[in-house]
Design an enzyme around this catalytic site. Structure first.
Site, PDB file in Angstrom:
ATOM      1  N   SER A  20       0.853  -1.187   0.000  1.00 28.22           N
ATOM      2  CA  SER A  20       0.000   0.000   0.000  1.00 28.22           C
ATOM      3  C   SER A  20       0.888   1.235   0.000  1.00 28.22           C
ATOM      4  O   SER A  20       1.692   1.415  -0.924  1.00 28.22           O
ATOM      5  CB  SER A  20      -0.949  -0.042   1.211  1.00 28.22           C
ATOM      6  N   HIS A  47      -2.589  -0.781  -3.396  1.00 29.38           N
ATOM      7  CA  HIS A  47      -3.745   0.098  -3.219  1.00 29.38           C
ATOM      8  C   HIS A  47      -3.569   1.359  -4.069  1.00 29.38           C
ATOM      9  O   HIS A  47      -2.532   2.032  -3.986  1.00 29.38           O
ATOM     10  CB  HIS A  47      -3.907   0.478  -1.745  1.00 29.38           C
ATOM     11  N   ASP A 140      -4.340  -4.798   5.836  1.00 29.51           N
ATOM     12  CA  ASP A 140      -4.600  -5.654   4.679  1.00 29.51           C
ATOM     13  C   ASP A 140      -3.439  -6.636   4.486  1.00 29.51           C
ATOM     14  O   ASP A 140      -2.273  -6.258   4.554  1.00 29.51           O
ATOM     15  CB  ASP A 140      -4.783  -4.803   3.423  1.00 29.51           C
TER      16      ASP A 140
END
Length: 201
Positions: A20, A47, A140
């Protein structure tokens, strides 16, 4: 950190990566150090802004010996290619290495979700899958890492102490006993050594 000293009966067949915040730089580092003949496909969740198209695949493709592209539904993952989840789509892997894109609900507020990618790869590939979590905020990847471990997969995490953003790798380290925890600069070499069989855990 080294995990269990496990002997391997089967070779690896796929690498799944989740990242991310700070991930673009991390992916340039990792993919840029992998050889063009890397023997297995890579499937990647980074992301991204869900409201805009991305040129990330093109940027990474120029900076890596590998072919890097946005994943397309129905294509079969091939060795030496890195497939990036498009913005606002979950990337899943079905039996036979077939790629699936989904507009399903966000998971922990994100789409694409590393958790969903990891869970699908774990279901299909079991102990022949490598999972790698790089820099990022949030959690995540931690649930997906549990699925990876429960199916016999191998989990590699960027060392949180050296990651640009430690949230994701730290969450994974808190969730499972990762097999390898390495500084970013050493991850590509470990992936090469694990997939060509010169390194065991």
């Amino acid at each position: 950190m080294l995990g269990l000293n496990r002997s391997r009966a089967v070779p690896y067949e796929i690498v799944a990566i989740g990242t991310s915040a700070g991930g673009v730089k991390a992916l340039v580092t990792v993919l840029g150090a992998l050889p063009a003949d890397f023997p297995v496909p890579l499937v990647i969740v980074q992301h991204l802004d869900p409201h805009h198209d991305t040129v990330l695949a093109e940027i990474l493709d120029r900076r890596s010996p590998l072919r890097v592209k946005l994943a397309e539904p129905g294509e079969v993952a091939a060795g030496g290619v890195a497939y990036l989840a498009p913005p606002d789509r979950h990337l899943l892997v079905a039996p036979g290495g077939k790629l699936v894109l989904s507009k399903g609900d966000k998971v922990r507020f994100v789409r694409p979700s590393a958790d969903l990618l990891f869970e699908s790869v774990a279901e299909v590939y079991g102990p022949t899958a490598l999972f790698c979590v790089l820099t990022g905020t949030g959690f995540d990847g931690s649930k997906g890492a549990k699925a990876a471990m429960s199916h016999g997969g191998t989990v590699v995490a960027e060392d949180p102490s050296t990651a640009e953003f430690k949230g994701m790798p730290q969450a994974v380290a808190n969730a499972v006993a990762v097999d390898l925890m390495l500084p970013l600069k050493d991850i590509a070499g470990a992936l090469v050594a694990l997939t060509d069989g010169t390194r065991s855990l």
